[in-house]
Design a protein around this motif. Sequence first.
Motif, PDB file in Angstrom:
ATOM      1  N   MET A 158      23.493   1.900  18.224  1.00  0.00           N
ATOM      2  CA  MET A 158      24.153   0.956  17.092  1.00  0.00           C
ATOM      3  C   MET A 158      24.470   1.472  15.802  1.00  0.00           C
ATOM      4  SD  MET A 158      24.190  -2.500  16.478  1.00  0.00           S
ATOM      5  CE  MET A 158      24.058  -3.376  14.837  1.00  0.00           C
ATOM      6  N   SER A 159      23.858   2.783  15.496  1.00  0.00           N
ATOM      7  CA  SER A 159      24.128   3.571  14.185  1.00  0.00           C
ATOM      8  C   SER A 159      25.367   4.293  14.726  1.00  0.00           C
ATOM      9  CB  SER A 159      22.972   4.438  13.816  1.00  0.00           C
ATOM     10  OG  SER A 159      22.838   5.489  14.872  1.00  0.00           O
ATOM     11  N   GLU A 160      25.642   4.603  15.851  1.00  0.00           N
ATOM     12  CA  GLU A 160      26.986   5.378  16.056  1.00  0.00           C
ATOM     13  C   GLU A 160      28.371   4.599  15.545  1.00  0.00           C
ATOM     14  OE1 GLU A 160      25.336   8.406  16.099  1.00  0.00           O
ATOM     15  OE2 GLU A 160      27.260   8.742  17.356  1.00  0.00           O
ATOM     16  N   THR A 161      28.044   3.353  15.468  1.00  0.00           N
ATOM     17  CA  THR A 161      29.292   2.567  14.929  1.00  0.00           C
ATOM     18  C   THR A 161      29.411   2.634  13.514  1.00  0.00           C
ATOM     19  OG1 THR A 161      28.411   0.621  15.114  1.00  0.00           O
ATOM     20  CG2 THR A 161      29.327   1.216  16.909  1.00  0.00           C
ATOM     21  N   LYS A 162      28.582   3.343  12.771  1.00  0.00           N
ATOM     22  CA  LYS A 162      28.681   3.044  11.360  1.00  0.00           C
ATOM     23  C   LYS A 162      29.203   4.040  10.486  1.00  0.00           C
ATOM     24  CE  LYS A 162      24.188   2.375   9.470  1.00  0.00           C
ATOM     25  NZ  LYS A 162      22.867   2.764   9.229  1.00  0.00           N
ATOM     26  N   THR A 163      30.047   3.432   9.321  1.00  0.00           N
ATOM     27  CA  THR A 163      30.866   4.115   8.590  1.00  0.00           C
ATOM     28  C   THR A 163      30.156   4.587   7.262  1.00  0.00           C
ATOM     29  OG1 THR A 163      32.864   3.180   9.729  1.00  0.00           O
ATOM     30  CG2 THR A 163      33.085   4.045   7.159  1.00  0.00           C
ATOM     31  N   LEU A 164      30.298   5.759   6.613  1.00  0.00           N
ATOM     32  CA  LEU A 164      29.617   6.008   5.566  1.00  0.00           C
ATOM     33  C   LEU A 164      30.774   6.521   4.408  1.00  0.00           C
ATOM     34  CD1 LEU A 164      27.174   7.292   3.869  1.00  0.00           C
ATOM     35  CD2 LEU A 164      28.032   9.572   4.918  1.00  0.00           C
ATOM     36  N   SER A 169      24.721  12.459   9.710  1.00  0.00           N
ATOM     37  CA  SER A 169      24.181  12.010  11.441  1.00  0.00           C
ATOM     38  C   SER A 169      24.395  10.476  11.719  1.00  0.00           C
ATOM     39  CB  SER A 169      23.174  12.732  12.121  1.00  0.00           C
ATOM     40  OG  SER A 169      22.087  12.404  11.362  1.00  0.00           O
ATOM     41  N   GLY A 170      24.964  10.180  12.821  1.00  0.00           N
ATOM     42  CA  GLY A 170      24.792   8.567  12.822  1.00  0.00           C
ATOM     43  C   GLY A 170      26.126   7.986  12.400  1.00  0.00           C
ATOM     44  N   PHE A 171      27.102   8.833  11.605  1.00  0.00           N
ATOM     45  CA  PHE A 171      28.032   8.196  11.152  1.00  0.00           C
ATOM     46  C   PHE A 171      29.201   9.036  11.651  1.00  0.00           C
ATOM     47  CE2 PHE A 171      24.840   7.531   7.727  1.00  0.00           C
ATOM     48  CZ  PHE A 171      25.002   5.976   7.670  1.00  0.00           C
ATOM     49  N   PRO A 172      30.007   8.308  12.812  1.00  0.00           N
ATOM     50  CA  PRO A 172      31.180   9.047  13.153  1.00  0.00           C
ATOM     51  C   PRO A 172      32.313   8.799  12.321  1.00  0.00           C
ATOM     52  CG  PRO A 172      30.622   7.252  14.631  1.00  0.00           C
ATOM     53  CD  PRO A 172      29.415   7.367  13.416  1.00  0.00           C
ATOM     54  N   GLY A 173      32.309   7.808  11.441  1.00  0.00           N
ATOM     55  CA  GLY A 173      33.440   7.318  10.802  1.00  0.00           C
ATOM     56  C   GLY A 173      33.036   7.689   9.301  1.00  0.00           C
ATOM     57  N   ILE A 174      34.065   8.484   8.354  1.00  0.00           N
ATOM     58  CA  ILE A 174      33.720   8.777   7.165  1.00  0.00           C
ATOM     59  C   ILE A 174      35.082   8.245   6.306  1.00  0.00           C
ATOM     60  CG2 ILE A 174      33.437  10.847   5.436  1.00  0.00           C
ATOM     61  CD1 ILE A 174      31.064  10.783   7.136  1.00  0.00           C
ATOM     62  N   VAL A 175      34.764   7.491   5.226  1.00  0.00           N
ATOM     63  CA  VAL A 175      35.839   7.270   4.530  1.00  0.00           C
ATOM     64  C   VAL A 175      35.324   7.987   3.053  1.00  0.00           C
ATOM     65  CG1 VAL A 175      36.772   5.654   2.730  1.00  0.00           C
ATOM     66  CG2 VAL A 175      36.152   4.986   5.037  1.00  0.00           C
ATOM     67  N   GLU A 234      31.040  18.667  11.916  1.00  0.00           N
ATOM     68  CA  GLU A 234      32.157  18.644  12.847  1.00  0.00           C
ATOM     69  C   GLU A 234      32.214  17.139  13.725  1.00  0.00           C
ATOM     70  OE1 GLU A 234      32.430  21.221  16.257  1.00  0.00           O
ATOM     71  OE2 GLU A 234      30.273  21.388  16.281  1.00  0.00           O
ATOM     72  N   GLY A 235      33.279  16.730  14.189  1.00  0.00           N
ATOM     73  CA  GLY A 235      33.371  15.697  14.913  1.00  0.00           C
ATOM     74  C   GLY A 235      33.475  14.314  14.379  1.00  0.00           C
ATOM     75  N   LYS A 236      33.700  14.303  12.955  1.00  0.00           N
ATOM     76  CA  LYS A 236      33.892  13.051  12.188  1.00  0.00           C
ATOM     77  C   LYS A 236      35.315  12.740  12.262  1.00  0.00           C
ATOM     78  CE  LYS A 236      29.635  13.424  10.930  1.00  0.00           C
ATOM     79  NZ  LYS A 236      28.473  12.587  11.870  1.00  0.00           N
ATOM     80  N   THR A 237      35.255  11.510  12.234  1.00  0.00           N
ATOM     81  CA  THR A 237      36.982  10.786  11.780  1.00  0.00           C
ATOM     82  C   THR A 237      37.094  10.419  10.409  1.00  0.00           C
ATOM     83  OG1 THR A 237      36.849  10.097  14.140  1.00  0.00           O
ATOM     84  CG2 THR A 237      38.460   8.965  12.770  1.00  0.00           C
TER      85      THR A 237
END
Length: 139
Positions: free
Chosen positions: A1-7, A70-76, A99-102
């Motif tokens: 669930m948290s893997e879809t979260k954006t920070l 961690s748990g935030f693949p997407g960063i704004v 690493e690994g962030k979009t």
Amino acid sequence: MSETKTLIIFYSYSGHSKALAEALAKENSFDIAEIKDASRPSGLKAFFVGCFAALRGKSWPIAPIDFDFSGFPGIVLMSPVWAGNAPPAVNALLEILPEGKTVSVKMVSGSGKSECRARLEAVIKDRGCTLDTFEDIKA
Ligand SMILES: Cc1cc2nc3c(=O)[nH]c(=O)nc-3n(C[C@H](O)[C@H](O)[C@H](O)COP(=O)(O)O)c2cc1C
């Protein structure tokens, strides 16, 4: 669930980027975190030392990071423009980006123009991350 979260991570010297980041976070139910200078620079220091560092893509000390990427693949990343570039505090954050962030970059300025897309894209790539979108916002 948290893997879809954006920070949303923002830096703001005079409050514009902070207000925009908070509104975006509220609209989209994103988590939000602030990059803070280790000690707040005076206006003179921001303009002279800060702009000189910004122009060269350099960092300066920031306060310890009290948020967990961690748990935030997407960063704004929401940032003001200093001398056409990212402020040194934002460069400091990029130096420790896991690493690994979009990453979606939003540069906030009076002119609505920045000159740092290529540099930030290269830095983000060097960190093993991907630049998703880059947007200039006129404050
Ligand atoms: C040190 C410094 C340098 C700036 N350099 C630029 C610039 O090169 N181009 C521009 O359009 N605005 C520039 N500005 C204006 C800011 O980008 C603009 O006011 C922005 O909205 C500030 O965001 P903030 O309130 O989140 O700090 C500069 C502001 C500061 C404090």
